[in-house]
Design a protein around this motif. Structure first.
Motif, short mmCIF file in Angstrom:
data_model
loop_
_atom_site.label_atom_id
_atom_site.label_comp_id
_atom_site.label_asym_id
_atom_site.label_seq_id
_atom_site.Cartn_x
_atom_site.Cartn_y
_atom_site.Cartn_z
N PRO A 14 0.82 -1.22 0.00
CA PRO A 14 0.00 0.00 0.00
C PRO A 14 0.85 1.27 0.00
O PRO A 14 1.89 1.34 0.66
CB PRO A 14 -0.79 -0.11 1.30
N ILE A 16 0.26 5.68 0.20
CA ILE A 16 -0.68 6.78 0.38
C ILE A 16 -0.30 7.89 -0.58
O ILE A 16 0.87 8.03 -0.94
CB ILE A 16 -0.73 7.31 1.84
N THR A 61 -9.93 11.39 5.69
CA THR A 61 -8.54 11.70 5.40
C THR A 61 -7.78 11.83 6.71
O THR A 61 -8.35 11.69 7.79
CB THR A 61 -8.42 12.98 4.55
N CYS A 75 1.57 14.80 5.22
CA CYS A 75 0.84 14.36 4.04
C CYS A 75 -0.65 14.45 4.36
O CYS A 75 -1.14 13.79 5.26
CB CYS A 75 1.20 12.93 3.67
N VAL A 77 -3.68 13.13 3.37
CA VAL A 77 -3.93 11.90 2.62
C VAL A 77 -5.21 12.01 1.80
O VAL A 77 -6.29 12.26 2.33
CB VAL A 77 -4.00 10.68 3.56
N VAL A 80 -5.40 5.80 -0.96
CA VAL A 80 -4.44 4.71 -0.88
C VAL A 80 -4.45 3.99 -2.22
O VAL A 80 -5.51 3.76 -2.79
CB VAL A 80 -4.83 3.72 0.24
N CYS A 120 3.38 10.72 -3.19
CA CYS A 120 2.95 9.33 -3.08
C CYS A 120 4.07 8.62 -2.34
O CYS A 120 5.24 8.69 -2.75
CB CYS A 120 2.71 8.72 -4.46
N TRP A 123 2.99 3.21 2.68
CA TRP A 123 2.08 3.21 3.83
C TRP A 123 2.92 3.39 5.10
O TRP A 123 3.91 2.69 5.30
CB TRP A 123 1.34 1.87 3.88
N TYR A 127 0.95 2.88 11.30
CA TYR A 127 -0.44 2.46 11.16
C TYR A 127 -0.51 0.98 10.86
O TYR A 127 0.37 0.42 10.20
CB TYR A 127 -1.15 3.24 10.04
N PRO A 130 -3.32 -1.99 6.00
CA PRO A 130 -4.72 -1.79 5.60
C PRO A 130 -5.44 -3.10 5.29
O PRO A 130 -4.82 -4.08 4.90
CB PRO A 130 -4.61 -0.94 4.33
N CYS A 138 -9.47 1.90 -3.62
CA CYS A 138 -8.10 2.31 -3.98
C CYS A 138 -8.03 2.62 -5.47
O CYS A 138 -7.48 3.63 -5.88
CB CYS A 138 -7.09 1.24 -3.64
#
Length: 144
Positions: A14, A16, A61, A75, A77, A80, A120, A123, A127, A130, A138
């Motif tokens: 992934p 972001i 976001t 960022c 966001v 993704v 870009c 990920w 966190y 995902p 996405c």
């Protein structure tokens, strides 16, 4: 699971994508949408105050801090996107999202948002990975 993944041996990586904002731009965002009391309630941190507000309103976001050339950025966001080879998929932000940002946050009292750049990036490790159940969104995000 989304049918496309059935033939893949590994899940995609992934990434972001969104706007890379400076501290000055985050401060301008906060002053546009928050009261001085809301900012003071978190010790004056505009980043934390915006994060709190995003949680309160159920925003889709986030602001993700990152460092580049020893300078801290955030960022904003937008979405993704998957990478099937581990390399940056180089997603771009479409005009409707830029318009939405300006409609929500203005252009900054001194034009702070006139010089935003898109980013870009992988990920963030802070966190949880995902849930790829949202993968159709996405792909749709890349078409915004």
């Amino acid at each position: 699971m989304f049918p496309y993944w059935n033939h893949l041996s590994e899940l995609p990586t992934p990434f972001i994508f969104g706007f890379a904002l400076t501290q000055i731009q985050v401060d301008a965002m906060a002053r546009h949408i928050l009261s001085a009391e809301e900012i003071a309630a978190v010790g004056g941190s505009t980043y934390r105050a915006i994060g709190r507000k995003m949680e309160e309103v159920g925003a889709t976001t986030a602001l993700v801090p990152f460092w580049e050339n020893k300078v801290k950025y955030y960022c904003y966001v937008a979405g993704v996107v998957p990478s099937f080879n581990g390399k940056n998929p180089k997603a771009t932000i479409a005009k409707p999202l830029i318009k939405h940002f300006f409609d929500t946050y203005g252009r900054g009292p001194n034009g702070e948002f006139e010089k935003m750049r898109s980013i870009c990036m992988p990920w963030p490790e802070m966190y949880a990975f995902p849930d790829w159940g949202f993968i159709p969104r996405c792909f749709q995000a890349t078409r915004i």
